[in-house]
Every structure is written in structure tokens, then in C-alpha cells.
Write an enzyme that holds these catalytic residues in place. Structure first.
Site, mmCIF file in Angstrom:
data_model
loop_
_atom_site.group_PDB
_atom_site.id
_atom_site.type_symbol
_atom_site.label_atom_id
_atom_site.label_comp_id
_atom_site.label_asym_id
_atom_site.label_seq_id
_atom_site.Cartn_x
_atom_site.Cartn_y
_atom_site.Cartn_z
ATOM 1 N N ARG A 143 0.856 -1.060 -0.120
ATOM 2 C CA ARG A 143 -0.032 -0.056 -0.154
ATOM 3 C C ARG A 143 0.727 1.170 0.322
ATOM 4 O O ARG A 143 0.290 2.224 0.415
ATOM 5 C CB ARG A 143 -0.961 0.075 1.242
ATOM 6 C CG ARG A 143 -2.122 -1.023 1.294
ATOM 7 C CD ARG A 143 -3.393 -0.804 2.220
ATOM 8 N NE ARG A 143 -4.213 -1.622 2.357
ATOM 9 C CZ ARG A 143 -5.097 -1.780 1.474
ATOM 10 N NH1 ARG A 143 -5.293 -1.192 0.568
ATOM 11 N NH2 ARG A 143 -6.000 -2.674 1.602
ATOM 12 N N LYS A 200 -9.210 -2.572 -9.771
ATOM 13 C CA LYS A 200 -9.356 -3.712 -8.855
ATOM 14 C C LYS A 200 -9.899 -3.212 -7.475
ATOM 15 O O LYS A 200 -9.583 -2.070 -6.965
ATOM 16 C CB LYS A 200 -7.795 -4.308 -8.567
ATOM 17 C CG LYS A 200 -7.761 -5.204 -7.351
ATOM 18 C CD LYS A 200 -6.608 -4.823 -6.461
ATOM 19 C CE LYS A 200 -7.108 -3.673 -5.652
ATOM 20 N NZ LYS A 200 -6.136 -3.407 -4.333
HETATM 21 P P1 FBP Z 1 -8.370 -2.160 -1.472
HETATM 22 O O1 FBP Z 1 -9.266 -0.983 -1.494
HETATM 23 O O2 FBP Z 1 -6.999 -1.601 -1.922
HETATM 24 O O3 FBP Z 1 -8.899 -3.060 -2.810
HETATM 25 O O4 FBP Z 1 -8.472 -3.131 -0.254
HETATM 26 C C1 FBP Z 1 -9.717 -3.445 0.139
HETATM 27 C C2 FBP Z 1 -9.805 -4.075 1.281
HETATM 28 O O5 FBP Z 1 -10.042 -5.336 1.325
HETATM 29 C C3 FBP Z 1 -11.163 -3.238 2.310
HETATM 30 O O6 FBP Z 1 -12.153 -3.784 2.048
HETATM 31 C C4 FBP Z 1 -10.614 -3.582 3.717
HETATM 32 O O7 FBP Z 1 -11.095 -2.500 4.589
HETATM 33 C C5 FBP Z 1 -9.142 -3.460 3.481
HETATM 34 O O8 FBP Z 1 -8.737 -3.827 2.241
HETATM 35 C C6 FBP Z 1 -8.401 -4.107 4.554
HETATM 36 O O9 FBP Z 1 -7.018 -3.753 4.309
HETATM 37 P P2 FBP Z 1 -5.663 -4.707 4.682
HETATM 38 O O10 FBP Z 1 -5.552 -5.623 3.651
HETATM 39 O O11 FBP Z 1 -4.527 -3.608 4.854
HETATM 40 O O12 FBP Z 1 -6.115 -5.302 6.134
#
Ligand code: FBP
Length: 551
Positions: A143, A200
């Protein structure tokens, strides 16, 4: 037989994704009208002078062209979503089709791979191992936010070294914001590096008139709906538990809404409605309690409640509290230096405005602590770590106890909490996601070959058979607006929340009362099917079907 693979894995590795008919032959680009950003046109135009206003691109039949040999880099960014590997496989196959000498590099562990020069060359042996599989493990994800000039320059350095002509960023709204900023930077500097994005996210919130759905949403919702269906079958067999199920999706409630449409639970909370109707936490508790009491009057002491993970952010007052916390905790070394939860609580209480401080003080300690946990690199509160389902169970139980004492409630309340999120993010992609992502990869390869930058690969008409899908290139600036992040106004891709006047929500709204009723109307969707009749294996989400007037 390969011993480290299940029979399904082996069968899936031989699956040939279906693609739009037009992409099977030679194509030529067809340009639409110049575009505008979704909002804040003046600011976005001045921030993105090189990539603003580009036309939408579609494809039509073309003649054979000899494309020169090129190298491309690919990045998986953000949370996992089923189909990421197939975007890479489609990109790889697309590039090889254009020129068998083309090379594809994968930057490792997300955008940081580009900055830190960590990469691998993706060969056909590697790609074949990951075709039609879930997960992002082929190159990993991360990220890291790309926003500093030195990061862009580091990226340019490795691209020059590897003779990389284009970078494909596969990500959600934040990651495609990165892609847009990077494309503009390289264009302004006249660096010969193109940047292409791919939509995505399981959350389904990267959508608009040009992006019908983000990939991964279909598979993840099908996995969660299977689990919800299984729980509903258990609930109506055992007849003794209320199941409170929180579902991923960050701010938007698309996943929760889709799962409700697929499984017809007794209670579904939609964050956007909570905000729209200005419902307080107590209003939500009263709504749940009313249904529980009603069912208990019929002798039914079980049920299911779906809760979007972002709910807490949409409760009046909470949004302001979270915003203040975001601002307060952004790059706050004093806060980081505090050791205990109590010290942190005291610090926050003293720094918030009077009104939000009152609200913060009224929250159970656990929730208050979860709200103050680390933000992600984009400044978002990590809602996946906030256990709203437990908070609701606690409050509902308390209220039911009062009603029992008053003789209004005669049932028995026993609740179980669940959180479904990570279970669905790496599932084997459904046929729709496998085909859709492979097509996205192919579209990206064509946009690159044609020298495009600042575009997102897109595929429309997804409720039709894949042969009839429409491949497009959508200017990234078209999706941008200005929003506050880490205390500053920034250009970002606009998140699509559930529209209360949209057809999917309205369908849900017109059915939820009958689903809440004592007569069980549960649906048990069962597991994703990969091989078999189209109506079992290839159906898109109910959200898409309703939006397209096909349900
Ligand atoms: P993206 O927006 O990067 O696709 O991530 C979505 C998600 O799965 C959300 O639904 C959730 O709140 C978050 O990632 C969780 O983040 P992490 O993987 O850092 O725990």
C-alpha cells in the site's frame, strides 16, 4: 498428478479465459469526445495539464501491425482481489501476441518495488503457474503511496535501466490515483514512460459510467454469500442464534448490499442509508431490536444481520469524530510516543473539539481504541479492525434485557459475531472475474502498444456473454475530484458509494420487510461453480443484473 495441487486447481490452470470477439483479431483505436473530470474540473485540469481531457478509447477491427519490441512493468497494489493473476496473464499474453520478443517485469510487493528497484522478469513458466488462481502472491502487493518526486524519479531510473516503456498499476481508487499522478509526472517531464491503470478492489467502489464494476467484487461477494447462506441454514436448523455478520468493503456498502440480494437475510444495514436518514447508533439498535422482538413474538429466536464494515463512519457525529482523529493523528509523533491505551485515550480526549470529545468519551473503550489505531498510508481509518458487530450485539442485548424486564420481549437472545473479509479476497476467481481480468490485461497491452498513458483499462457490457463485451480505455483524470486527505485537499479518484436512488438499493428496500418477517425467505447460494451450465457458473452479480435491468 501434481501432488501440491487440488484437482480443481489443476482443472482451473487449463481454463482458457473468454475474451470479447473484437480482441481476437487485429484492432484499431476509435476515439470519443474529449472528457472532463467527474468534479472540480478547473483544479484537476490545472493539476494534470498533460493528461486532462483525453478521449475515451474503444476498439474496432483493424489491420495487422508490426509492433516494435518493448518491455513493460506491472504492479499489484493494495488489498488482494480475485483475478489479479489473470490481469497479469492477459497482459503477458497480449504483449507476446503483439511481439513475441516483448518482456514483462513484475515489481515486487506493490508500488515500493518500483521505488526500491525490486523486480522479477515474468516468464511463461511463472505465468502458467498462476493462471486463473486467486491471490497476489505471484509478485506480492503493498500500500505504499506514490506521491513524492524522488519516488517518481526512482521509478524512472529503473524503467530506463530495464528499457521499460510502460507501467501497469493494478489497484483500487487510491492506487489508480497513484497511476494518474505518475502518468502526469512522466508526461510533464517528457520521460518516455507510459502509465496504465486497472480497476481492482473487492469493495466495488471503483465504478462509474465507464467502469461497471471493479474486478474481485464478483468472486468475493459469491464467497461471502455462500458463507452467509450456510449460516442461515444453520440458524434455521438450530433455531437458537442471531448471527451478526460484518462484511468487508471499507466505506462503501456494495458488498453488504450484494450479499443481501444473494442471500436475503433478516436484517441488512446499509451505511449510506444510515447517513442519508441521519440515523444515530441508538436508532440502528432500535431498528434491529424491533425485528428481533417481532420474530420472537412468533416464537422465532434466530436470524441474520449483515453489517458493512464502514458503518461506524456513517453514523452522524462519527464521521466528524473520525475526520478529527485523522487530522489529529496524521504524522503525530507525540501520539506515537505514548505507551498505554489510557494515555492515548486521555491525549485524544484533550485534543478533540468539545462535541466530538463527548461522543468519543461515550464509546465503549474497545471501539474508542480501535478508532485511534494506525491509519493506512493513504490516511484511511482501518475499518476492517473496528468490531462494529460486537458493539451492536452488546447494545442490542442491553436493550432487549430492558424490554424483557418491561415484559415487552419474551424471547431468548443469543448472538454470535462473524467478520467476513479476508476469506474472500484470494478465492479462485469466478468465471466472470477470470474472463474479465484476463481481458483487462489484454486491453492494457493494446493501450501500451498504441502509446497511451494516463488511461485505465476497462470492459463494459459485462452482463452479456464475454464475446460481446466492450473493451475501452478510460482517461484516469475523468475519474478524479478533490478531497481532503491528511489535512490537505488532494486530487483523488472519486469513490462510488451505494446510491440510495439506484436500482439495486431500491430492489433491496422494497423486499427487506418480507425478508425480516417470520416466514423464512433465506436463499442458500452455495459455492462458486466453475464448470457446468452458464446459469450456474457465469452469472454476474445481482447488482450488475439489476443495474442493467436484467433481474
Ligand atoms: P483495496 O481498496 O486496496 O482493494 O482493499 C480493500 C480491502 O479489502 C477493504 O475491504 C478492507 O477494509 C481493507 O482492504 C483491509 O486492508 P488490509 O488488507 O490492509 O488489512
Amino acid at each position: 498428478m501434481e501432488t501440491h495441487k487440488s484437482p480443481l486447481q489443476i482443472a482451473r490452470s487449463g481454463y482458457q479465459p473468454k475474451i470479447p470477439l473484437i480482441l481476437k483479431g487485429n484492432v484499431a483505436l476509435k476515439y470519443g469526445e474529449p472528457t472532463e473530470s467527474v468534479a472540480d474540473q478547473k483544479e484537476i485540469k490545472s493539476l494534470f495539464p498533460k493528461t486532462y481531457g483525453l478521449p475515451v478509447i474503444t476498439f474496432e477491427e483493424g489491420v495487422e501491425v508490426q509492433y516494435p519490441e518493448i518491455s513493460v512493468g506491472v504492479i499489484l497494489s493494495g488489498g488482494q482481489a480475485p483475478g489479479g493473476h489473470n490481469v497479469i496473464a492477459g497482459l503477458f499474453d497480449g504483449l507476446k501476441k503483439l511481439n513475441p520478443k516483448n518482456k514483462l517485469y513484475g515489481f515486487l510487493d506493490g508500488p515500493s518495488g518500483l521505488v526500491d528497484h525490486k523486480y522479477v522478469e515474468l516468464t511463461s513458466e511463472i505465468i502458467d503457474e498462476y493462471r486463473n488462481t486467486g491471490g497476489f502472491d505471484i509478485i506480492g502487493s503493498g500500500r505504499t503511496k506514490l506521491e513524492q518526486e524522488w519516488q517518481f524519479e526512482q521509478g524512472a531510473e529503473i524503467c530506463t535501466k530495464l528499457k521499460i516503456k510502460a507501467i501497469v498499476i493494478i489497484g483500487g481508487d487510491d492506487s489508480n490515483t497513484n497511476a494518474c499522478v505518475l502518468a502526469e509526472y512522466y508526461a510533464q517531464k517528457n520521460y518516455p514512460i507510459q502509465v496504465i491503470g486497472c480497476p481492482k478492489t473487492i469493495d466495488g467502489d471503483l465504478k462509474n459510467e465507464m467502469i461497471e464494476t471493479s474486478f474481485g467484487f464478483d468472486t468475493a461477494c459469491k464467497v461471502y454469500s455462500e458463507l452467509i447462506g450456510n449460516i442461515q441454514r444453520d440458524a434455521s436448523s438450530a433455531k437458537k442464534y442471531w448471527h451478526f455478520i460484518r462484511l468487508m468493503g471499507r466505506s462503501a456498502s456494495h458488498i453488504t448490499l450484494e450479499c443481501a440480494l444473494q442471500s436475503q437475510p433478516n436484517i441488512t444495514l446499509i451505511s449510506e442509508e444510515v447517513e442519508g436518514k441521519n440515523l444515530s447508533l441508538n436508532d440502528i439498535v432500535e431498528y434491529i431490536v424491533k425485528i428481533i422482538v417481532n420474530r420472537a413474538n412468533y416464537g422465532v429466536n434466530f436470524g441474520t444481520v449483515l453489517i458493512p464494515e464502514g458503518l461506524i463512519e456513517f453514523i452522524p457525529g462519527m464521521k466528524k469524530l473520525i475526520q478529527e482523529l485523522n487530522d489529529l493523528l496524521a504524522n503525530n509523533d507525540d501520539f506515537v510516543a505514548l505507551n498505554t491505551d489510557d494515555e492515548k485515550r486521555q491525549y485524544i480526549k484533550g485534543m478533540l473539539s468539545h462535541e466530538t470529545s463527548q461522543l468519543y468519551r461515550s464509546l465503549p473503550k474497545g471501539i474508542a481504541r480501535q478508532l485511534a489505531m494506525d491509519r493506512d498510508p493513504h490516511g484511511n481509518v482501518q475499518v476492517s479492525l473496528i468490531e462494529t458487530e460486537k458493539l451492536l450485539i452488546e447494545m442490542v442485548a442491553k436493550r432487549l434485557a430492558q424490554l424483557k424486564a418491561e415484559g415487552v420481549y419474551k424471547g431468548v437472545f443469543s448472538a454470535i459475531s462473524h467478520f467476513f473479509g479476508y476469506e474472500g479476497r484470494c478465492a479462485i476467481p469466478s468465471n466472470l472475474d477470470a474472463n474479465y481480468t484476463y481481458t483487462l490485461g489484454m486491453v492494457a497491452s493494446l493501450l501500451i502498444a498504441e502509446g497511451k498513458t494516463g488511461y485505465m483499462a476497462s470492459v463494459k457490457n459485462l452482463t452479456a456473454a464475454p464475446e460481446e463485451w466492450i473493451a475501452c480505455g478510460v482517461p484516469l483524470t475523468m475519474l478524479m475530484n478533490m478531497e481532503k486527505r491528511n489535512k490537505k485537499m488532494k486530487p483523488v479518484i472519486q469513490k462510488a458509494l451505494v446510491k440510495l436512488d439506484g436500482a439495486p438499493f431500491q430492489y433491496f428496500e422494497s423486499h427487506r420487510e418480507e425478508w425480516a418477517d417470520e416466514k423464512v425467505s433465506y436463499i442458500y447460494p452455495g459455492p462458486i461453480q466453475y464448470f457446468g451450465p452458464t446459469e450456474v457458473c457465469d452469472m454476474p452479480t445481482k447488482t450488475l443484473l439489476i443495474e442493467h435491468g436484467k433481474f
